[in-house]
Scaffold this active site. Structure first.
Site, PDB file in Angstrom:
ATOM      1  N   GLU A  64      -7.535  -1.523   1.547  1.00  0.00           N
ATOM      2  CA  GLU A  64      -7.802  -0.944   0.218  1.00  0.00           C
ATOM      3  C   GLU A  64      -7.691  -2.032  -0.867  1.00  0.00           C
ATOM      4  O   GLU A  64      -8.564  -2.163  -1.726  1.00  0.00           O
ATOM      5  CB  GLU A  64      -6.806   0.188  -0.037  1.00  0.00           C
ATOM      6  CG  GLU A  64      -6.824   0.762  -1.444  1.00  0.00           C
ATOM      7  CD  GLU A  64      -5.417   0.880  -2.017  1.00  0.00           C
ATOM      8  OE1 GLU A  64      -5.115   0.181  -3.000  1.00  0.00           O
ATOM      9  OE2 GLU A  64      -4.615   1.680  -1.478  1.00  0.00           O
ATOM     10  N   HIS A  65      -6.629  -2.832  -0.792  1.00  0.00           N
ATOM     11  CA  HIS A  65      -6.470  -3.921  -1.782  1.00  0.00           C
ATOM     12  C   HIS A  65      -7.640  -4.889  -1.710  1.00  0.00           C
ATOM     13  O   HIS A  65      -8.200  -5.288  -2.722  1.00  0.00           O
ATOM     14  CB  HIS A  65      -5.175  -4.694  -1.491  1.00  0.00           C
ATOM     15  CG  HIS A  65      -3.979  -4.169  -2.201  1.00  0.00           C
ATOM     16  ND1 HIS A  65      -3.259  -4.913  -3.100  1.00  0.00           N
ATOM     17  CD2 HIS A  65      -3.376  -2.961  -2.159  1.00  0.00           C
ATOM     18  CE1 HIS A  65      -2.254  -4.195  -3.562  1.00  0.00           C
ATOM     19  NE2 HIS A  65      -2.298  -3.013  -3.002  1.00  0.00           N
TER      20      HIS A  65
ATOM     21  N   GLU B 197       4.772  -5.452  -3.890  1.00  0.00           N
ATOM     22  CA  GLU B 197       4.649  -3.988  -3.962  1.00  0.00           C
ATOM     23  C   GLU B 197       5.654  -3.332  -2.996  1.00  0.00           C
ATOM     24  O   GLU B 197       6.321  -2.362  -3.350  1.00  0.00           O
ATOM     25  CB  GLU B 197       3.207  -3.574  -3.604  1.00  0.00           C
ATOM     26  CG  GLU B 197       2.937  -2.103  -3.811  1.00  0.00           C
ATOM     27  CD  GLU B 197       1.500  -1.704  -3.460  1.00  0.00           C
ATOM     28  OE1 GLU B 197       0.701  -2.579  -3.086  1.00  0.00           O
ATOM     29  OE2 GLU B 197       1.195  -0.507  -3.557  1.00  0.00           O
TER      30      GLU B 197
ATOM     31  N   HIS C 250      -3.799   0.204   3.916  1.00  0.00           N
ATOM     32  CA  HIS C 250      -3.453  -0.115   2.531  1.00  0.00           C
ATOM     33  C   HIS C 250      -3.904  -1.530   2.159  1.00  0.00           C
ATOM     34  O   HIS C 250      -4.411  -1.780   1.067  1.00  0.00           O
ATOM     35  CB  HIS C 250      -1.935   0.047   2.363  1.00  0.00           C
ATOM     36  CG  HIS C 250      -1.416  -0.390   1.039  1.00  0.00           C
ATOM     37  ND1 HIS C 250      -0.767  -1.586   0.857  1.00  0.00           N
ATOM     38  CD2 HIS C 250      -1.468   0.190  -0.186  1.00  0.00           C
ATOM     39  CE1 HIS C 250      -0.422  -1.717  -0.417  1.00  0.00           C
ATOM     40  NE2 HIS C 250      -0.836  -0.660  -1.077  1.00  0.00           N
TER      41      HIS C 250
END
Lengths: 432, 426
Positions: free
Chosen positions: B67-68, B139, B64
């Site tokens: 991905e960012h 997040e 993740h």
């Protein structure tokens, strides 16, 4: 530069015809074989008054059984037989109105082995709306009690989604004592107090006097759409549907501030701004909101998230039906003052410095893509058209796109200068 | 090199090719649509926690985080360049894959080029990694307050002893603090090889131009074989780890989520898909809206509209979930187990089986109207090794006997766990 919009192809793929349905029910039909599904939505207009909880209950009560399929399982089994036909009953607030929508999505007839699926599905929806499983002329007591309990719980459960709840609390603060601050489901107390008589009379009135429009998108002939309108509207004469809803009165005051604490990891900051009617109705309002906080290229995203790492997301959007600009961010409670300061600073900059041409074009392109992509999404098309009609804005897609294209930097600056902070709500997370 | 037409049960215009680099390209050609939706996925998700043949661990939340970070390169934020082209972009990380998407109308070819380019041109610096840690921490905190998210990962933690499906996809504030630029680069090199990736498009673009564009992008990337990596560090026992997860949050009603751990894992391609479909049909017959159980539980107020069932099947893990808002989780669980028991004794309703198959067929066709759904499912099919839209055929092949076998294989007391999130006491 933005490329010229290919309005001819767009016009063709978004060209609704408006038919005069039985009883004067306007039928907005987009005939197309592009989709495998047919979407139908009947949107009835009511005031957001003391009967709103009863109408919210009707949305669920009427879609859980019919006279010939009285149980939840019977009706669901019939929907399964009709290739996963989806029947829906729902309510929503739109400005001073409560919209009651009865809808269905079904496969186009050509995919259903020769079945006249659209006719059968619209008959089922009509039966749900007009012929519930009554006992001695009254709604079944068990159904009514279950749906009432579910509605009360659903209203109480609104507070469980903290982002939405913080937005709701800000709206209630900013629009207190007006219909614009009300939730379309009513309050838990109002829902709990509903009895058969109240629900029944609301049902009668809804079906016999509420104005509305019918939207159909898919591989359907005009005659089929009109037959569906007859089944749903029953040729009952109705008032004209709304064309240009009023906006809240302007109030000038120091911003209202509300802070509430909960045991949460993240705090939710919601800022509410008022705009004068001329600004709300201007196509530049959306452009302004996009420049300000509509996506990763916006001022707020760049400043609050990217430059200062204060939030995972920080965005702004226009609620056109209530003339409200909303800014939302999920933050550490200790950053609330700083985030508000940044938001106010960026707004002030937009009011005194014209946006650059690049920035303006970015926002216009984003708007243009959002609008044009509607023609690939059958259900969104009807929803967009209804919202535009109710707002008195251009409801034909090429007109809406042209209006957005015509916005200038000066228009955006004018909107920014007219925006006034009116409510600041902080849901303060106190978890350690 | 050229596109080949892919036969499929729906007769949809599907095209496929494999570039010299190993990248698989799938296209749903829709000349009547205005927009192009492209998804570029890598077969690397949160469960891939063993990096390379040497078994070096991948930190929790890395897929993740990666991905960012791919959205930022030497020239700044890639999203800005998509915005300049009038497009929108996003990405999502799941258990078994990471997917980067773009939605475009004008300049769709340039957007496709940019999508290929930015995902394959990583740029990691420790300074930027540190900045991202703050954003991702926010997040994670957002998910921490989400009762459904907490119930789900609480349940996964009960079902699984070792398999990384038990860990939060985004990681924890602590685990992401350990990530640095070198770790990102090491994992990128392992998992973002073209032969471990798939590009799926749905829209009106000319297939020949797509082909030329992909070839021009892929040719310089060579034909080296992908580095070896293992998906799972095995050893997961068949039974659950814990029976129950309990937690309090500031909510109005309890959330109840029951999970059934798949013991019959393994297999590949359409065998996994068939297992998933069979289990979904089974659960729908027993607990779907048209079932007797749904109606009686609803009538008794034990469930409401929030109740739902689902099944996820992957080669190395699988689970069913049943749940929703419920004031009396204990009573609901007992009733659910009764339904399973009764089905074991009395078998399944053949009429209901027919209806649920009809429903699935309708749902599969409806999904094809959405370019987004089509692109995502093409990527899943590619990584799973199943034919596009194979579900339509597999659903037709299912039998009641097969569903009964599924019931016997899948539903066992020792494979069941529950998560309950209760309203915090005042």
């Amino acid at each position: 530069m933005v490329r010229p919009v290919p309005t001819s192809s767009l016009a063709a793929s978004s060209a609704f015809v408006v038919l005069d349905g039985p009883g004067g029910l306007p039928v907005h039909l987009l005939r197309t074989r592009k989709f495998k599904t047919v979407a139908l939505s009947w949107a009835l207009e009511c005031p957001l008054d003391e009967r709103r909880a009863a109408r919210a209950l009707l949305g669920d009560l009427l879609t859980r059984g019919t006279a010939s399929h009285p149980g939840l399982a019977d009706l669901s089994a019939r929907c399964d037989e009709l290739y996963a036909t989806d029947l829906g009953g729902s309510v929503g607030a739109h400005g001073p109105l409560q919209l009651v929508k009865f809808s269905m999505v079904t496969l186009a007839d050509r995919y259903a082995e020769g079945l006249d699926l659209f006719r059968q599905a619209s008959e089922l929806l009509s039966e749900a709306v007009h012929e519930p499983p009554l006992q001695e002329g009254r709604f079944r007591r068990d159904h009514l009690e279950q749906e009432r309990a579910n509605l009360v719980r659903a209203i109480e459960g609104l507070a469980d989604d903290k982002g939405h709840w913080a937005l709701r609390r800000m709206i209630e603060t900013l629009h207190a004592d007006t219909p614009y601050g009300l939730h379309s489901w009513g309050t838990a107390e109002e829902a709990a107090a509903l009895d058969e008589a109240a629900v029944h009379s609301t049902w009668d009135d809804l079906l016999t006097s509420a104005p509305g429009r019918l939207f159909v998108v898919g591989d359907v002939e005009e005659e089929q759409a009109l037959e569906a309108a007859e089944r749903l509207g029953r040729s009952v004469p109705r008032p004209e549907p709304a064309q240009r809803l009023p906006l809240p009165e302007q109030i000038a005051r120091a911003p209202l501030r509300v802070t509430e604490a909960e045991d949460l990891s993240q705090s939710k900051l919601v800022l509410g701004f008022r705009l004068p009617e001329s600004a709300v109705r201007s196509p530049a309002a959306t452009t302004f909101a996009t420049v300000f906080g509509g996506g990763s290229h916006s001022r707020l995203f760049k400043r609050v998230r990217e430059a200062e790492s204060l939030a995972y997301g920080c965005g702004a959007r226009m609620l056109h039906d209530s003339g409200t600009l909303v800014v939302q961010a999920g933050i550490d409670a200790s950053s609330a003052a700083r985030v508000e300061e940044l938001v106010v600073e960026e707004l002030a900059r937009l009011a005194i410095e014209p946006v650059s041409d690049d920035e303006l074009q970015l926002s216009k392109r984003a708007q243009s893509r959002r609008l044009r992509s509607l023609v690939d999404h059958p259900r969104a098309l009807g929803g967009f058209r209804l919202a535009q009609l109710l707002a008195g804005r251009p409801h034909e897609l090429p007109d809406a796109i042209a209006a957005a294209e015509a916005v200038t930097a000066a228009d955006v600056m004018e909107i920014a200068a007219a925006v006034r902070l009116d409510a600041v709500y902080l849901l303060e997370g106190t978890a350690t | 090199m050229s596109f080949e037409r892919l036969e499929n049960p729906l007769g949809e215009p599907l095209l496929a090719m494999t570039a010299s680099s190993g990248l698989r390209v799938l296209m749903h050609h829709r000349p009547d649509f205005v927009g192009t939706f492209a998804a570029f996925g890598t077969n690397f998700g949160s469960v891939d926690r063993v990096g390379g043949a040497d078994g070096q661990p991948v930190p929790e939340g890395l897929a993740h985080f990666l991905e960012h970070k791919l959205f930022e390169d030497q020239d700044g934020d890639v999203s800005d360049r998509f915005a300049e082209l009038g497009a929108s972009t996003n990405a999502m990380t799941g258990f078994v894959g990471t997917t980067y998407i773009v939605s475009a109308i004008d300049e769709a070819e340039r957007c496709l080029d940019l999508l290929l380019d930015f995902v394959q041109t990583p740029w990691f610096t420790d300074e930027l990694v540190e900045k991202e840690q703050g954003i991702i921490a926010q997040e994670i905190r957002m998910y921490d307050d989400d009762p459904d998210w907490r119930a789900f990962f609480g349940l996964m933690g009960c079902l699984y002893e070792r398999h990384p499906v038990r860990d939060n996809i985004a990681g924890t504030v602590e685990s992401i603090a350990e990530i640095d630029a070198a770790t990102l680069q090491r994992c990128y090199d392992l998992f973002y090889h073209p032969s471990n990736m798939c590009l799926a498009l749905s829209g009106p673009l000319d297939p020949e131009r797509v082909l030329a564009l992909v070839e021009a992008d892929q040719a310089p990337r060579g034909t080296d074989a992908a580095p070896r990596h293992r998906r799972v560090d095995g050893g997961e026992p068949p039974q659950r780890r814990l029976e129950r997860f309990d937690m309090e949050l500031p909510i109005s009603r309890p959330r109840w989520l029951m999970g059934i751990k798949e013991r019959d894992t393994g297999g590949a391609g359409e065998a996994v898909l068939r297992r998933e479909l069979a289990t979904r049909v089974l659960l729908d017959i027993l607990f779907g809206r048209s079932s007797a159980a749904f109606e009686s539980l609803y009538a008794e107020g034990l469930i409401d509209e929030t109740f739902g069932v689902s099944h996820t099947a992957e080669a190395s893990f699988g689970f069913s979930t049943l749940g929703g808002d419920c004031d009396d989780p204990g009573a609901l669980q007992a009733r659910v187990m009764d339904v399973f028991e009764r089905a074991r004794r009395e078998g399944l309703d053949a009429q209901a089986f027919g209806r649920v198959r009809n429903k699935l067929y309708g749902g599969l066709l409806r999904a094809v109207d959405s370019p987004e759904n089509v692109a995502y499912s093409l990527i899943s099919d590619c990584f799973r090794g199943s034919r596009p839209f194979a579900s339509v055929e597999l659903v037709e092949q299912l039998t009641l006997d097969e569903l009964m076998r599924r019931l016997e294989e899948h539903v066992h007391d020792e494979a069941i766990a529950t998560a309950v999130i209760r309203p915090a006491s005042a």
